[in-house]
Design a protein around this motif. Structure first.
Motif, PDB file in Angstrom:
ATOM      1  N   THR A   1       0.808  -1.214   0.000  1.00 19.32           N
ATOM      2  CA  THR A   1       0.000   0.000   0.000  1.00 19.32           C
ATOM      3  C   THR A   1       0.845   1.270   0.000  1.00 19.32           C
ATOM      4  N   TYR A   2       2.133   1.178   0.374  1.00 22.04           N
ATOM      5  CA  TYR A   2       2.965   2.366   0.464  1.00 22.04           C
ATOM      6  C   TYR A   2       3.199   2.956  -0.934  1.00 22.04           C
ATOM      7  N   MET A   3       2.836   4.210  -1.089  1.00 23.00           N
ATOM      8  CA  MET A   3       3.005   4.947  -2.345  1.00 23.00           C
ATOM      9  C   MET A   3       2.325   4.243  -3.522  1.00 23.00           C
ATOM     10  N   VAL A   4       1.182   3.650  -3.269  1.00 25.86           N
ATOM     11  CA  VAL A   4       0.364   3.043  -4.327  1.00 25.86           C
ATOM     12  C   VAL A   4      -0.817   3.967  -4.564  1.00 25.86           C
ATOM     13  N   TYR A   5      -0.781   4.696  -5.680  1.00 25.30           N
ATOM     14  CA  TYR A   5      -1.773   5.737  -5.937  1.00 25.30           C
ATOM     15  C   TYR A   5      -2.499   5.571  -7.274  1.00 25.30           C
ATOM     16  N   PHE A   6      -2.152   4.549  -8.058  1.00 21.72           N
ATOM     17  CA  PHE A   6      -2.814   4.297  -9.362  1.00 21.72           C
ATOM     18  C   PHE A   6      -2.735   5.527 -10.269  1.00 21.72           C
ATOM     19  N   GLU A   7      -1.593   6.155 -10.276  1.00 20.12           N
ATOM     20  CA  GLU A   7      -1.392   7.414 -11.003  1.00 20.12           C
ATOM     21  C   GLU A   7      -1.841   7.296 -12.455  1.00 20.12           C
ATOM     22  N   ASP A   8      -2.474   8.338 -12.940  1.00 20.23           N
ATOM     23  CA  ASP A   8      -2.973   8.475 -14.317  1.00 20.23           C
ATOM     24  C   ASP A   8      -4.235   7.666 -14.585  1.00 20.23           C
ATOM     25  N   VAL A   9      -4.349   6.483 -13.975  1.00 24.09           N
ATOM     26  CA  VAL A   9      -5.494   5.621 -14.266  1.00 24.09           C
ATOM     27  C   VAL A   9      -6.665   5.938 -13.351  1.00 24.09           C
ATOM     28  N   VAL A  10      -6.384   6.227 -12.081  1.00 32.23           N
ATOM     29  CA  VAL A  10      -7.461   6.439 -11.114  1.00 32.23           C
ATOM     30  C   VAL A  10      -8.278   7.681 -11.435  1.00 32.23           C
ATOM     31  N   THR A  11      -7.694   8.645 -12.126  1.00 30.46           N
ATOM     32  CA  THR A  11      -8.416   9.875 -12.458  1.00 30.46           C
ATOM     33  C   THR A  11      -9.238   9.751 -13.736  1.00 30.46           C
ATOM     34  N   ASP A  12      -9.141   8.627 -14.397  1.00 28.23           N
ATOM     35  CA  ASP A  12      -9.938   8.381 -15.602  1.00 28.23           C
ATOM     36  C   ASP A  12     -11.336   7.943 -15.168  1.00 28.23           C
ATOM     37  N   PRO A  13     -12.387   8.637 -15.595  1.00 27.44           N
ATOM     38  CA  PRO A  13     -13.751   8.260 -15.173  1.00 27.44           C
ATOM     39  C   PRO A  13     -14.104   6.816 -15.477  1.00 27.44           C
ATOM     40  N   LEU A  14     -13.452   6.214 -16.480  1.00 26.84           N
ATOM     41  CA  LEU A  14     -13.754   4.831 -16.819  1.00 26.84           C
ATOM     42  C   LEU A  14     -13.312   3.874 -15.709  1.00 26.84           C
ATOM     43  N   TYR A  15     -12.155   4.160 -15.107  1.00 26.39           N
ATOM     44  CA  TYR A  15     -11.589   3.245 -14.118  1.00 26.39           C
ATOM     45  C   TYR A  15     -11.809   3.686 -12.678  1.00 26.39           C
ATOM     46  N   ALA A  16     -12.218   4.921 -12.492  1.00 21.86           N
ATOM     47  CA  ALA A  16     -12.359   5.447 -11.126  1.00 21.86           C
ATOM     48  C   ALA A  16     -13.244   4.589 -10.232  1.00 21.86           C
ATOM     49  N   PRO A  17     -14.385   4.055 -10.695  1.00 24.25           N
ATOM     50  CA  PRO A  17     -15.218   3.248  -9.786  1.00 24.25           C
ATOM     51  C   PRO A  17     -14.500   2.030  -9.220  1.00 24.25           C
ATOM     52  N   GLU A  18     -13.507   1.482  -9.942  1.00 23.65           N
ATOM     53  CA  GLU A  18     -12.767   0.317  -9.459  1.00 23.65           C
ATOM     54  C   GLU A  18     -11.563   0.694  -8.610  1.00 23.65           C
ATOM     55  N   LEU A  19     -10.878   1.783  -8.948  1.00 24.63           N
ATOM     56  CA  LEU A  19      -9.613   2.107  -8.295  1.00 24.63           C
ATOM     57  C   LEU A  19      -9.770   3.081  -7.138  1.00 24.63           C
ATOM     58  N   LEU A  20     -10.741   3.974  -7.209  1.00 26.80           N
ATOM     59  CA  LEU A  20     -10.928   4.937  -6.125  1.00 26.80           C
ATOM     60  C   LEU A  20     -11.171   4.271  -4.774  1.00 26.80           C
ATOM     61  N   PRO A  21     -11.994   3.218  -4.686  1.00 26.03           N
ATOM     62  CA  PRO A  21     -12.221   2.623  -3.360  1.00 26.03           C
ATOM     63  C   PRO A  21     -10.939   2.165  -2.684  1.00 26.03           C
ATOM     64  N   ALA A  22     -10.034   1.533  -3.439  1.00 26.86           N
ATOM     65  CA  ALA A  22      -8.774   1.090  -2.846  1.00 26.86           C
ATOM     66  C   ALA A  22      -7.935   2.280  -2.402  1.00 26.86           C
ATOM     67  N   LEU A  23      -7.932   3.347  -3.197  1.00 25.26           N
ATOM     68  CA  LEU A  23      -7.155   4.543  -2.857  1.00 25.26           C
ATOM     69  C   LEU A  23      -7.719   5.218  -1.613  1.00 25.26           C
ATOM     70  N   VAL A  24      -9.023   5.431  -1.566  1.00 25.21           N
ATOM     71  CA  VAL A  24      -9.597   6.168  -0.432  1.00 25.21           C
ATOM     72  C   VAL A  24      -9.619   5.308   0.834  1.00 25.21           C
TER      73      VAL A  24
END
Length: 632
Positions: A256-279
């Motif tokens: 989890t350290y410095m795992v931010y899904f850079e570039d992909v998490v801000t894409d509306p297509l992938y945000a529903p899958e990646l945002l939960p892990a980030l937040v």
């Protein structure tokens, strides 16, 4: 493209490629000094080669033969411009000199040394006195060769230091590795051209992007850990999406350290899958300061930012629910239901069996991820299970399925007697009820408004709820906050891993009330109890009436009813066996008699529904003394 420290560098084609890519990255109208303009025009950042005589003269001046990779570099170019973005001129034969603490950094690092300082810490200080300085012009960046640290190939390490990077110098195994790192830095800082700059596309970027595409397919075929190495290489060069793709693999491996899904998490297509892990990770390590979350969402549109904060609110409230489309989504619902009642091993198998049917949201989606933030499903993840998931072909790709990971729950009850890394239950109690669903237990163990299940909670949350909100404590009232689930194919359980003290004279077994119309078993163990004398209680009821029971306390056994031979307390307390051995034998006997089990992982690491029972002690009788303590 990445070479190990022991692999020689073919300097001429490497430096030519770097020079040409640098020249192509420059805007046509940018102001440049005469030297840079000549370098752009000639597509060459270097200088003429150094003759052997010039190299020998330098070595005579410094009293040392230079390491092989630096010598080979000088034979191609006697110095270098723009080694990365912060070193504007790198020394050739005439400019290399002893640093002799010119920067004052030796004094700075020596201030932090104490008597227990190790070799690495002393090296960080000493390098600024003994090192040879390679930076000639830079943005407060120092580059030193260490002549006192020579490897088996005759190479010397290179140390770089800049105040904005880190407190300790960065070490490179040799000069060739240093130059490779500076080349990657050049790529990383030009991978996203600013307005007005030319597109940063060249043979290197095309090779890296092809490598990323191959890694993406490899990941979907079940070779996630192999794929992440290729993605990490592309990440070092700053390739867009490389970090976001690699982070999906890292997160499933438990990192989890410095795992931010850079570039992909801000894409509306992938945000529903990646945002939960980030937040979820943000919520776990922050109170209410959400500024860092905003930073990791920089560049996102308003819709993604709004979704992030809505998801964060759900994660903090424990109400987030992961969903997915198609057959895999249906399996998610079945898995949640199994996890809800403690069958975490079954829940995991349900997810994995459906994983081959999972489909990514788009080409930058490597595996289902939102479930790690689900309060019920997220606790299923372990590094071993993450590897199993990543080794499973999915997303329409073919491959060989991995061997299943071992389950986390042992059979039976005996694990309660064995302290583990996540528990040491020196006292606990539980109720088992046959042919009754877990959701029906409140009606058997509680009264009134308390005869209802609460939302699932972890064992830590149970403890906080039990002690954090309680304002009144009584020496006779013993209502238990118990986790609820299934104890096998025909049994349900209520479990308390931190019960109050056992009061033999006032104890009232809930077995009879719980066993109305069926059979119920109550166990309360304190054989390893550190707060008082060891004790153990077992009672069994049928159709609302207690059939038999025994209590071992104060070195004595009391019993009622006809106790089956397999559970006869004389079998267990007639010798001087260790408490843990006695406890384990008793639990094994209960397991065999009733065919029950308790789910260790769900109880210790998962989340389960809870209920508050009636008191396990009777009210005080005439003349009995008790105390009630009220807090503020």
């Amino acid at each position: 493209m990445t070479k190990t420290a022991a692999t020689p560098l073919d300097w001429h084609p490497f430096l030519l490629r770097w020079s040409g890519e640098w020249a192509d990255s420059l805007p046509d109208d940018a102001g440049r000094d005469e030297a840079d303009e000549a370098a752009r025009r000639d597509r060459w950042l270097g200088f003429p080669p150094a003759s052997e005589e010039r190299i020998a003269a330098m070595e005579a001046r410094l009293g040392r033969r230079m390491p092989p990779s630096y010598r080979e570099f000088l034979q191609v170019s006697d110095g270098w411009r723009h080694a990365g973005e912060f070193i504007w001129l790198l020394a050739g034969t005439t400019d290399v000199r002893r640093h002799d603490n010119e920067s004052g950094l030796a004094d700075l690092f020596e201030e932090y040394l104490d008597d227990d300082a190790g070799p690495d810490e002393r090296r960080d200080a000493d390098i600024w006195r003994r090192g040879l300085q390679l930076d000639v012009e830079s943005d407060i960046t120092h580059v030193l060769l260490d002549p006192e640290d020579v490897d088996e190939d005759g190479e010397w390490p290179v140390y770089t230091w800049a105040s904005w990077r880190a407190e300790a110098p960065e070490r490179h195994a040799n000069f060739a590795e240093f130059m490779r790192a500076m080349y990657r830095e050049f790529h990383s800082l030009h991978a996203r051209p600013a307005d007005g700059e030319p597109e940063f596309a060249n043979d290197t970027t095309r090779e890296l992007d092809a490598l990323m595409e191959q890694a993406r397919l490899e990941a979907l075929r079940g070779h996630g850990e192999r794929a992440v190495h290729a993605l990490d290489e592309a990440k070092e060069y700053g390739r867009p999406r490389a970090a976001g793709l690699g982070d999906q693999i890292r997160r499933l491996l438990g990192q989890t350290y410095m795992v931010y899904f850079e570039d992909v998490v801000t894409d509306p297509l992938y945000a529903p899958e990646l945002l939960p892990a980030l937040v979820a990770e943000h919520a776990a390590h922050s109170s209410r300061d959400d500024s860092t979350l905003k930073y990791h969402l920089r560049g996102a549109g308003d819709d993604v930012v709004s979704l992030a904060y809505a998801t964060l609110e759900q994660v903090r409230a424990g109400t987030y629910r992961y969903t997915a489309a198609g057959p895999f989504g249906e399996a998610v619902e079945r898995a949640r239901e199994r996890a809800r009642w403690g069958d975490t091993d079954g829940a995991w198998r349900t997810l994995l069996d459906a994983l081959p049917e999972w489909q990514p949201l788009g080409p930058d989606h490597l595996a289902p991820l939102g479930w790690v933030a689900d309060p019920l499903l997220g606790t299923l993840l372990t590094p071993e299970r993450g590897r199993e998931l990543l080794s499973t072909p999915r997303g329409g790709q073919a491959g060989e399925a991995p061997d299943p990971t071992a389950g986390l729950d042992p059979d039976g009850l005996a694990w309660l007697a064995d302290p583990g890394p996540d528990h040491d239950l020196t006292s606990y109690r539980f109720v088992l009820v046959e042919d009754v669903e877990p959701e029906d237990l409140p009606g058997r163990l509680a009264d009134g408004d308390e005869a209802a299940l609460r939302v699932p909670m972890s064992s830590a949350e149970v403890r906080r709820r039990l002690f954090g909100g309680q304002r009144e404590f009584s020496s006779y009232d013993d209502k238990a906050l118990m986790a609820v689930g299934r104890a096998g194919t025909r049994w349900s359980f209520a479990f308390d891993g931190g019960p109050a003290d056992f009061h033999r004279q006032r104890f009232v077994s809930p077995a009879a009330a719980a066993g109305a119309g069926t059979r119920a078993v109550v166990v309360w163990s304190g054989l390893r109890n550190w707060r008082g004398e060891p004790f153990f209680h077992l009672s069994v009821a049928q159709d609302g009436a207690e059939q038999y029971a025994f209590t071992y306390a104060d070195g004595e056994i009391s019993r009622t009813g006809e106790i089956p031979g397999a559970l006869d307390p004389d079998r267990f307390f007639g010798s001087r066996a260790e408490a843990a051995e006695t406890e384990r034998s008793l639990l094994e006997a209960v397991t065999a008699e009733f065919g029950v089990r308790l789910p260790r992982h769900a109880l210790m690491n998962g989340r389960l529904h809870t209920l508050t029972t009636r008191s396990w002690t009777r009210p005080p009788g005439d003349g009995e003394v008790y105390a009630v303590v009220s807090i503020g």
